[in-house]
Design a protein around this motif. Structure first.
Motif, PDB file in Angstrom:
ATOM      1  N   GLU A 250       3.160  37.053  13.707  1.00 42.46           N
ATOM      2  CA  GLU A 250       2.663  37.716  12.500  1.00 42.46           C
ATOM      3  C   GLU A 250       1.470  36.961  11.923  1.00 42.46           C
ATOM      4  N   MET A 251       1.517  35.629  11.946  1.00 39.58           N
ATOM      5  CA  MET A 251       0.360  34.865  11.473  1.00 39.58           C
ATOM      6  C   MET A 251      -0.871  35.131  12.331  1.00 39.58           C
ATOM      7  N   ALA A 252      -0.664  35.265  13.637  1.00 40.76           N
ATOM      8  CA  ALA A 252      -1.787  35.550  14.530  1.00 40.76           C
ATOM      9  C   ALA A 252      -2.349  36.941  14.280  1.00 40.76           C
ATOM     10  N   TYR A 253      -1.465  37.936  14.153  1.00 41.38           N
ATOM     11  CA  TYR A 253      -1.915  39.303  13.902  1.00 41.38           C
ATOM     12  C   TYR A 253      -2.629  39.399  12.554  1.00 41.38           C
ATOM     13  N   GLY A 254      -2.167  38.626  11.575  1.00 43.38           N
ATOM     14  CA  GLY A 254      -2.762  38.694  10.248  1.00 43.38           C
ATOM     15  C   GLY A 254      -3.978  37.816  10.035  1.00 43.38           C
ATOM     16  N   GLY A 255      -4.352  37.048  11.046  1.00 46.07           N
ATOM     17  CA  GLY A 255      -5.513  36.204  10.939  1.00 46.07           C
ATOM     18  C   GLY A 255      -5.294  34.897  10.216  1.00 46.07           C
ATOM     19  N   VAL A 256      -4.032  34.578   9.885  1.00 44.34           N
ATOM     20  CA  VAL A 256      -3.743  33.289   9.261  1.00 44.34           C
ATOM     21  C   VAL A 256      -4.013  32.158  10.241  1.00 44.34           C
ATOM     22  N   VAL A 257      -3.616  32.370  11.489  1.00 44.50           N
ATOM     23  CA  VAL A 257      -4.095  31.515  12.573  1.00 44.50           C
ATOM     24  C   VAL A 257      -4.976  32.379  13.456  1.00 44.50           C
ATOM     25  N   GLU A 258      -6.095  31.830  13.859  1.00 43.53           N
ATOM     26  CA  GLU A 258      -7.062  32.628  14.617  1.00 43.53           C
ATOM     27  C   GLU A 258      -7.329  32.008  15.981  1.00 43.53           C
ATOM     28  N   MET A 259      -7.536  32.882  16.959  1.00 43.35           N
ATOM     29  CA  MET A 259      -7.782  32.409  18.313  1.00 43.35           C
ATOM     30  C   MET A 259      -9.198  31.849  18.405  1.00 43.35           C
ATOM     31  N   VAL A 260      -9.290  30.689  19.043  1.00 42.55           N
ATOM     32  CA  VAL A 260     -10.592  30.037  19.189  1.00 42.55           C
ATOM     33  C   VAL A 260     -10.960  29.824  20.648  1.00 42.55           C
ATOM     34  N   GLY A 261     -10.075  30.198  21.559  1.00 37.40           N
ATOM     35  CA  GLY A 261     -10.388  30.016  22.982  1.00 37.40           C
ATOM     36  C   GLY A 261      -9.225  30.403  23.841  1.00 37.40           C
TER      37      GLY A 261
END
Length: 261
Positions: A250-261
């Motif tokens: 949920e944090m990933a989908y919500g942009g709280v944690v964001e993919m950097v690579g």
């Protein structure tokens, strides 16, 4: 299109995983007082907390898609059954202490690195590693390479010098260079700031699928994994690994944690 019963079952199951027992009982008793979902929406505006409101809304929304004649008593019974299942799952949950440091007659030490390797080896679908500091540890790299080779989706949520704004220098060399993994960072805009500086990512977790969670004081560094005094717990089964896995997604989908690579 999702089957209405599947949607309803998922809504009830999600509530059972995320809500405390007392809140589940409150929700079930309130829903049982209504014969149709049309009259039940008012309970979504009642206390106790935001999580209760979200779960109530999702369950009532799913209830509206079920055939006529499904009463609030039936819905409440489903919530009760899910809660009872959670209780049974907890009875099968195992928690073990991991201590790296001096032995006593009460606790025998283990190398934290051995526990991390054991958790990584159990991953079959997904593997999440979270750490503040990280350095190259060849045994960990080899285990991650093996996991990627058997098709495990690896995610790394790590602190970075840039995001920490000078509170963490970061390793001189990428410890996970060449490892097939998705990289995540706690997004700057979602970090609280105190005294002009952002909060830092300080959690240490290794999560295999949604089944085994190792929660520890140890960073992913050679000193922490093998030489420092460190303490943690391995939780196998039960709701905690599932909740952690869902929380990260949920944090990933919500942009709280964001993919950097």
């Amino acid at each position: 299109m999702t089957d209405p019963w599947q949607r309803f079952n998922e809504a009830v199951a999600d509530a059972a995983v995320t809500m405390p027992d007392g809140h589940l009982r409150i929700l079930a008793s309130r829903i049982a007082a209504h014969s149709t979902p049309a009259t039940a929406w008012g309970i979504t505006k009642e206390p106790p907390v935001r999580e209760y409101t979200a779960a109530a809304s999702r369950i009532i929304g799913a209830w509206t898609g079920l055939p006529d004649g499904v009463s609030g008593v039936t819905v409440a019974a489903a919530i009760g059954a899910a809660a009872a299942t959670r209780t049974a799952m907890r009875e099968h949950e195992s928690v073990s202490l991991v201590w790296t440091g001096p032995d006593t007659q009460h606790i025998r030490a283990q190398r934290t690195s051995d526990v991390v390797l054991a958790v990584i080896a159990q991953a079959r679908r997904d593997l999440l590693l979270v750490s503040f500091a990280s350095t190259r540890v060849d045994r960990i790299r080899d285990a991650l390479t093996d996991a990627a080779g058997r098709g495990v989706n690896i995610s790394l949520l790590l602190e970075t010098a840039e995001a920490a704004e000078g509170q963490y220098q970061g390793p001189a060399v990428d410890p996970f260079e060449g490892i097939q993994a998705a990289r995540y960072v706690w997004a700057t805009e979602h970090r609280p700031r105190v005294g002009g500086r952002p909060a830092v990512l300080h959690a240490k977790i290794v999560l295999a699928d949604d089944r085994v969670a190792f929660i520890s004081s140890a960073n992913l560094t050679g000193r922490a994994l093998d030489r420092n005094i460190e303490a943690g717990v391995v939780v196998t089964g039960g709701p905690i690994p599932k909740a952690l896995f869902s929380h990260f997604k949920e944090m990933a989908y919500g942009g709280v944690v964001e993919m950097v690579g």
